[in-house]
Structures are given as structure tokens and as C-alpha cells.
Design a protein around this motif. Structure first.
Motif, PDB file in Angstrom:
ATOM      1  N   ASP A  13     -45.093   8.995  -3.792  1.00  0.00           N
ATOM      2  CA  ASP A  13     -45.006   8.452  -2.433  1.00  0.00           C
ATOM      3  C   ASP A  13     -44.888   6.931  -2.448  1.00  0.00           C
ATOM      4  O   ASP A  13     -44.100   6.353  -1.690  1.00  0.00           O
ATOM      5  N   LEU A  14     -45.647   6.281  -3.332  1.00  0.00           N
ATOM      6  CA  LEU A  14     -45.556   4.822  -3.437  1.00  0.00           C
ATOM      7  C   LEU A  14     -44.184   4.372  -3.911  1.00  0.00           C
ATOM      8  O   LEU A  14     -43.612   3.409  -3.391  1.00  0.00           O
ATOM      9  N   LEU A  15     -43.638   5.060  -4.891  1.00  0.00           N
ATOM     10  CA  LEU A  15     -42.305   4.705  -5.389  1.00  0.00           C
ATOM     11  C   LEU A  15     -41.233   4.943  -4.332  1.00  0.00           C
ATOM     12  O   LEU A  15     -40.292   4.156  -4.203  1.00  0.00           O
ATOM     13  N   ASN A  16     -41.355   6.001  -3.566  1.00  0.00           N
ATOM     14  CA  ASN A  16     -40.384   6.277  -2.506  1.00  0.00           C
ATOM     15  C   ASN A  16     -40.459   5.236  -1.394  1.00  0.00           C
ATOM     16  O   ASN A  16     -39.454   4.961  -0.736  1.00  0.00           O
ATOM     17  N   LYS A  45     -26.989  -1.663  -4.604  1.00  0.00           N
ATOM     18  CA  LYS A  45     -25.552  -1.406  -4.721  1.00  0.00           C
ATOM     19  C   LYS A  45     -24.736  -2.640  -4.365  1.00  0.00           C
ATOM     20  O   LYS A  45     -23.743  -2.965  -5.014  1.00  0.00           O
ATOM     21  N   THR A  46     -25.163  -3.365  -3.331  1.00  0.00           N
ATOM     22  CA  THR A  46     -24.468  -4.589  -2.946  1.00  0.00           C
ATOM     23  C   THR A  46     -24.560  -5.634  -4.045  1.00  0.00           C
ATOM     24  O   THR A  46     -23.577  -6.306  -4.356  1.00  0.00           O
ATOM     25  N   LEU A  47     -25.727  -5.772  -4.655  1.00  0.00           N
ATOM     26  CA  LEU A  47     -25.888  -6.740  -5.740  1.00  0.00           C
ATOM     27  C   LEU A  47     -25.060  -6.360  -6.959  1.00  0.00           C
ATOM     28  O   LEU A  47     -24.606  -7.232  -7.708  1.00  0.00           O
ATOM     29  N   GLY A  48     -24.843  -5.082  -7.165  1.00  0.00           N
ATOM     30  CA  GLY A  48     -24.019  -4.631  -8.280  1.00  0.00           C
ATOM     31  C   GLY A  48     -22.566  -5.018  -8.111  1.00  0.00           C
ATOM     32  O   GLY A  48     -21.848  -5.204  -9.076  1.00  0.00           O
ATOM     33  N   ARG A  49     -22.124  -5.192  -6.880  1.00  0.00           N
ATOM     34  CA  ARG A  49     -20.719  -5.546  -6.624  1.00  0.00           C
ATOM     35  C   ARG A  49     -20.468  -7.019  -6.491  1.00  0.00           C
ATOM     36  O   ARG A  49     -19.351  -7.470  -6.637  1.00  0.00           O
ATOM     37  N   LYS A  50     -21.494  -7.773  -6.155  1.00  0.00           N
ATOM     38  CA  LYS A  50     -21.293  -9.205  -5.906  1.00  0.00           C
ATOM     39  C   LYS A  50     -21.030  -9.950  -7.206  1.00  0.00           C
ATOM     40  O   LYS A  50     -21.744  -9.754  -8.173  1.00  0.00           O
ATOM     41  N   PRO A  51     -20.010 -10.808  -7.235  1.00  0.00           N
ATOM     42  CA  PRO A  51     -19.753 -11.618  -8.428  1.00  0.00           C
ATOM     43  C   PRO A  51     -20.707 -12.777  -8.514  1.00  0.00           C
ATOM     44  O   PRO A  51     -21.310 -13.196  -7.601  1.00  0.00           O
ATOM     45  N   SER A  60     -32.883   1.004   2.292  1.00  0.00           N
ATOM     46  CA  SER A  60     -32.462  -0.400   2.349  1.00  0.00           C
ATOM     47  C   SER A  60     -32.461  -1.031   0.954  1.00  0.00           C
ATOM     48  O   SER A  60     -31.574  -1.821   0.620  1.00  0.00           O
ATOM     49  N   PHE A  61     -33.437  -0.683   0.116  1.00  0.00           N
ATOM     50  CA  PHE A  61     -33.462  -1.218  -1.244  1.00  0.00           C
ATOM     51  C   PHE A  61     -32.276  -0.703  -2.052  1.00  0.00           C
ATOM     52  O   PHE A  61     -31.642  -1.460  -2.784  1.00  0.00           O
ATOM     53  N   LEU A  62     -31.954   0.585  -1.921  1.00  0.00           N
ATOM     54  CA  LEU A  62     -30.821   1.145  -2.662  1.00  0.00           C
ATOM     55  C   LEU A  62     -29.501   0.529  -2.194  1.00  0.00           C
ATOM     56  O   LEU A  62     -28.605   0.277  -3.002  1.00  0.00           O
TER      57      LEU A  62
END
Length: 133
Positions: free
Chosen positions: A112-115, A127-133, A121-123
Motif C-alpha cells: 500500500d505504501l509503495l502504491n 515516462k515524461t522524464l524518459g523522453r526529455k533530452p 502522476s509519478f508514472l
């Protein structure tokens, strides 16, 4: 105190006074990182991702009088720049971060704490940070 013990204490005191501070250690590590080959490759990859290819800096040259290279202005100097690197990176990011994380544990309160931490919003941010140069 014996002379041997005084010598050891002196060596330890000199070593403690000559030790680097935390700030000096951080500066050294950062300067080594900035000069590393790994960082240079990362910057080259980022340039290719945004479309700033090496071929755009090349000039068309020929051997002139005296064996010197001169710029050729009367020939076509067409360059093709493609976004293939961007496509590959975006595909990899989508593959790695597209699906939600699957967390498995026997401890229900830990799950529950990890979820709570790894919410939508974190995921999305990940994903956004993975795409940003």
C-alpha cells in the motif's frame, strides 16, 4: 609518550589536516564527470535526438592549388537529417515505461505504501522524464 607513538600521532594529525573537505570531493567528482567520455557520448546522443546531426557542420571541400582544402561553393551540398534516433529512443521509453509498475510483495502494508508513492502522476512523470533530452 614514546617517540614512536609521537611519530604515529604526528602522521595521523598531518593526514587529517590534509584531507579533502566534502565540498572539495564533490567539486572533484563533478569536474571528472564533466570531462568524462561517457558524458561526451551522452551529449552527442542528445544532439542527435533533437536533430542537430554532425553532417550539418561539414562543408564540401576540394583540393585546391598547393594541396590545400578549399570550400566548394558551386556544387550541391545537400544534407539529409532524419529523426531516426528520436524514434528509437521514444520507442524504447514507451516499451520500458508504458505499462504501470507491477509490485509484488507478501507484506500488504508495504504494498500500500509503495502504491501511494508510485501512483499515476509519478508514472506519467517518469515516462515524461524518459523522453526529455
Amino acid at each position: 609518550m614514546s617517540t614512536e607513538m609521537q611519530r604515529i600521532v604526528s602522521i595521523l594529525e598531518d593526514g587529517a589536516q590534509s584531507a579533502m573537505s566534502l565540498e572539495e570531493i564533490v567539486k572533484l567528482e563533478v569536474s571528472e564527470w564533466l570531462a568524462s567520455d561517457e558524458r561526451r557520448w551522452m551529449l552527442t546522443g542528445e544532439k542527435y535526438y533533437i536533430g542537430d546531426h554532425d553532417i550539418l557542420q561539414r562543408k564540401r571541400t576540394a583540393i585546391g592549388e598547393g594541396g590545400e582544402l578549399i570550400d566548394v561553393t558551386n556544387l550541391a551540398n545537400n544534407r539529409l537529417v532524419h529523426a531516426y534516433m528520436r524514434k528509437l529512443v521514444d520507442q524504447k521509453v514507451g516499451y520500458l515505461l508504458g505499462k504501470p509498475l507491477s509490485i509484488q510483495t507478501r507484506n500488504r502494508s508495504y504494498l500500500d505504501l509503495l502504491n501511494e508513492i508510485f501512483d499515476r502522476s509519478f508514472l506519467r512523470l517518469l515516462k515524461t522524464l524518459g523522453r526529455k533530452p
